[in-house]
Design an enzyme around this catalytic site. Structure first.
Site, PDB file in Angstrom:
ATOM      1  N   GLY A 168     -40.754  10.916   1.490  1.00 12.54           N
ATOM      2  CA  GLY A 168     -41.089  11.508   2.774  1.00 12.54           C
ATOM      3  C   GLY A 168     -40.435  12.864   2.955  1.00 12.54           C
ATOM      4  N   GLY A 169     -39.990  13.134   4.180  1.00 14.53           N
ATOM      5  CA  GLY A 169     -39.374  14.425   4.480  1.00 14.53           C
ATOM      6  C   GLY A 169     -38.126  14.712   3.674  1.00 14.53           C
ATOM      7  N   GLY A 403     -52.075  42.979 -19.315  1.00 11.62           N
ATOM      8  CA  GLY A 403     -51.265  42.671 -18.138  1.00 11.62           C
ATOM      9  C   GLY A 403     -50.068  41.812 -18.443  1.00 11.62           C
ATOM     10  N   ALA A 404     -50.169  40.986 -19.491  1.00 12.28           N
ATOM     11  CA  ALA A 404     -49.035  40.134 -19.846  1.00 12.28           C
ATOM     12  C   ALA A 404     -47.882  40.974 -20.401  1.00 12.28           C
ATOM     13  CB  ALA A 404     -49.461  39.079 -20.850  1.00 12.28           C
TER      14      ALA A 404
END
Length: 513
Positions: A168-169, A403-404
C-alpha cells in the site's frame, strides 16, 4: 523494586518485542527480529536507541489493551564500520509492524535528526502497512515520512531495506529514497496485493511473483540490490555506505590503493574483437580499470544493456556508466535510459565522479519504444548529464552513433575529459546505414550493387569510422591505447579533484519524466 531495577526490567522487556511466541514465528519465516538485525548491522556496542518507551494513543477497536513500549519500531543511531548512521527497524512481532501515529512520529523525528546531523539514514522495513485501527492518523503519519524523505533527498543518503512485507502507501517511502535493497523469498513490495488484484482484474498471482525481490530487481527496476538472506543483505548495505559520503558536500571515503597506478593494464589491449559487430563483455573493461577489479553493481539485473556500478579508482569512489555490447548490442532503450538517468543524478548529488564507457549503435528502434516515450526517457539522460557538476570522464571504446553518442556524456554535455580507443567509431550512424541513405541512387544504378556498396562502406569507414575525425575537431582529447585507460582516468580525477562548476540559479529544473 528500586528505580534502577525497574529501569533494567523495562530494558529487558524491550528486547522481547511482541513476546517469545511472535519471535519464534518470525524465525520460522526465515526472518530475524528488528533488534537482531540491528545487532548484525552496527559495530558492536555502538547502537544508541531513541524514543524506546513511546506508546500509541489509540483506544478504539481493541487497541486500548495492546500497549507496548516502542510501538512496533526501533529507532536510533550508531557506527557502521566507523561511519555514523541513523536507523529505524520496524518490529513485525508487535502488531505486524503496522504504522500508526506514534510509530510514524518516531520515524519522522529520526529523519529530522539525521538531516540535522548530516548522516545517512537506513530503514529496515517489515510491516503489514497502515494500522487500520488508527484510521486517518496512520495515513497522516505516512505523509510526514514522505515529506521528510523529500526534504532530505540529495542531502543525506537514504537507504531502504525491505525485509518483509511492504504494501500500500508504505511502498512510497522506499521509492522516494536513494537505494532499495530486498531479500529473496521473504520481502515483497506492492501497492495492491494478490487478493485485491484477483478481485478487480481476475489475475492470479502470488505475493512473490507480484512484488518479490526478483520481480523488482529484474522487471520493474524499483529495487537496486537483492540478496539471498538478511545477513548478506545487511552486508551489502554496509558495502554501499563505504562508497558514499555522510552527506552531500562531505569528503568521499577515500581508501588506500594497492598497485602501481602508472602501470598499464595490458589485458585491456586484448579485449576488443577485430569484427566490429562481435560482442565483448564490458565488465571486463570495468574490472580492468577498477581497483583490484572490485565493483558494486546497481540495478545489475534490470536493463542489462547498460551497466551502472560503483567502484574505486586509485582509492576514490566513482560511478561508472557503460553500454553493454553483450545485451541488445549496447543499444539504448527506455529502461536503460531511466536506469542511467537515476544513477547519474545519484552520483552527482553525493559528489561521486562519473566515468562513462561508450559502445552503442544508438537508440533501440520500434513502435514499442516510441509509444512508450523513448524520446522523453532519453531526454532525461541528456538532462542528468548536462546538470551534473561532478568530474565527468568519457571513454569511447567502439561505437558512438547518433543521439546515443550525445546522450552518453559527450563533450557538449559537459564531459571534462573525452578519450577514445583506436577502435572507436564516432559518427551520425553506422557505415551500412549511412551508405544506404547517401548513395541510394548510385547503388540502384550500379551494375554490381554489392561490390559498389562494399567500396563505399570501406570509404566511409576510413573517413568516419575511427576516432581521428572527432579528434581533429576537438571533440576527443586524445586517442589512447586501451591499456592506458586506468592511468588516464586516475590522472583526470587528480587534475579535476577541485573542479568548480555551478548551474544557473533557479528554484529547480524541470527534468522530463
Amino acid at each position: 523494586m528500586s528505580k534502577y531495577a525497574d529501569l533494567y526490567e523495562r530494558r529487558e522487556k524491550l528486547k522481547l518485542g511482541g513476546g517469545p511466541d511472535k519471535i519464534e514465528a518470525q524465525h520460522k519465516k526465515g526472518k530475524l527480529t528488528a533488534r537482531e538485525r540491528l545487532d548484525l548491522f552496527f559495530d558492536p556496542g555502538t547502537f544508541v536507541e531513541l524514543n524506546a518507551y513511546v506508546r500509541h494513543h489509540c483506544a478504539d477497536l481493541g487497541m486500548e489493551g495492546t500497549q507496548m513500549d516502542g510501538d512496533g519500531v526501533v529507532t536510533g543511531y550508531g557506527m557502521v564500520k566507523g561511519q555514523r548512521v541513523f536507523v529505524f527497524a520496524q518490529d513485525f512481532t508487535y502488531s505486524g509492524g503496522s504504522l500508526g501515529e506514534m510509530h510514524a512520529m518516531k520515524i519522522s523525528e529520526l529523519q529530522k535528526k539525521a538531516l540535522k546531523a548530516g548522516c545517512p539514514i537506513v530503514g529496515l522495513l517489515d510491516s503489514g502497512g497502515a494500522r487500520i485501527q488508527e484510521g486517518i492518523n496512520s495515513l497522516a503519519g505516512f505523509g510526514r515520512i514522505f515529506y521528510q524523505n523529500t526534504m532530505a533527498s540529495g542531502i543525506i543518503p537514504q537507504i531502504s531495506v525491505i525485509m518483509g512485507p511492504c504494501a500500500g502507501g508504505a511502498v512510497y517511502s522506499p521509492a522516494l529514497t536513494d537505494f532499495v535493497f530486498m531479500v529473496e523469498n521473504t520481502s515483497q513490495m506492492f501497492l495492491t496485493g494478490p487478493a485485491v488484484i484477483v478481485t478487480v482484474t481476475g489475475e492470479q498471482v502470488t505475493a512473490e511473483e507480484l512484488g518479490g525481490a526478483v520481480t523488482h530487481t529484474s522487471k520493474s527496476g524499483v529495487a537496486h540490490f537483492r540478496a539471498p538472506d538478511e545477513k548478506s543483505c545487511l552486508d551489502q548495505v554496509k558495502n554501499l555506505l563505504s562508497y558514499l559520503p555522510t552527506r552531500a558536500g562531505a569528503p568521499l571515503p577515500k581508501t588506500f590503493s594497492s598497485g602501481n597506478i602508472h602501470q598499464k593494464v595490458e589485458a585491456l589491449n586484448e579485449i576488443m574483437p577485430d569484427n566490429p559487430n562481435k560482442a565483448y563483455d564490458m565488465y571486463d573493461v570495468i574490472k580492468g580499470i577498477a581497483d583490484d577489479g572490485v565493483i558494486m553493481d546497481s540495478h545489475q539485473h534490470w536493463a542489462k544493456n547498460i551497466i551502472t556500478c560503483y567502484a574505486r579508482i586509485d582509492g576514490t569512489p566513482v560511478g561508472i556508466i557503460a553500454n553493454q555490447p553483450k545485451v541488445l548490442a549496447g543499444c539504448m532503450d527506455i529502461d536503460s535510459s531511466t536506469k542511467a538517468t537515476r544513477f547519474v543524478r545519484t552520483c552527482d548529488a553525493f559528489g561521486l565522479p562519473l566515468i562513462t564507457l561508450v559502445d552503442t549503435s544508438g537508440f533501440l528502434p520500434g513502435t514499442g519504444q516510441e509509444y512508450g516515450g523513448i524520446i522523453r526517457h532519453g531526454a532525461g539522460l541528456l538532462y542528468a548529464y548536462s546538470e551534473a557538476t561532478v568530474p565527468k570522464i568519457t571513454i569511447v571504446t567502439r561505437k558512438a552513433y547518433g543521439g546515443a553518442y550525445i546522450a552518453m556524456c559527450c563533450r557538449e554535455l559537459g564531459a571534462d575529459m573525452v578519450y577514445a580507443w583506436p577502435s572507436a567509431e564516432i559518427a551520425v550512424m553506422g557505415p551500412d546505414g549511412a551508405i544506404n541513405i547517401l548513395y541510394k541512387r548510385d547503388l540502384a544504378a550500379a551494375e554490381d550493387a554489392d561490390a559498389k556498396k562494399a567500396e563505399l562502406v570501406d570509404m566511409y569507414k576510413e573517413k568516419f569510422a575511427n576516432p581521428y575525425a572527432a579528434a581533429h575537431n576537438g571533440y576527443v582529447d586524445d586517442v589512447i591505447e586501451p591499456g592506458e585507460t586506468r592511468q588516464r582516468i586516475i590522472q583526470a580525477l587528480l587534475i579535476m579533484r577541485d573542479k568548480q562548476e555551478s548551474i544557473p540559479p533557479r528554484k529547480h529544473g524541470n527534468i522530463p519524466f
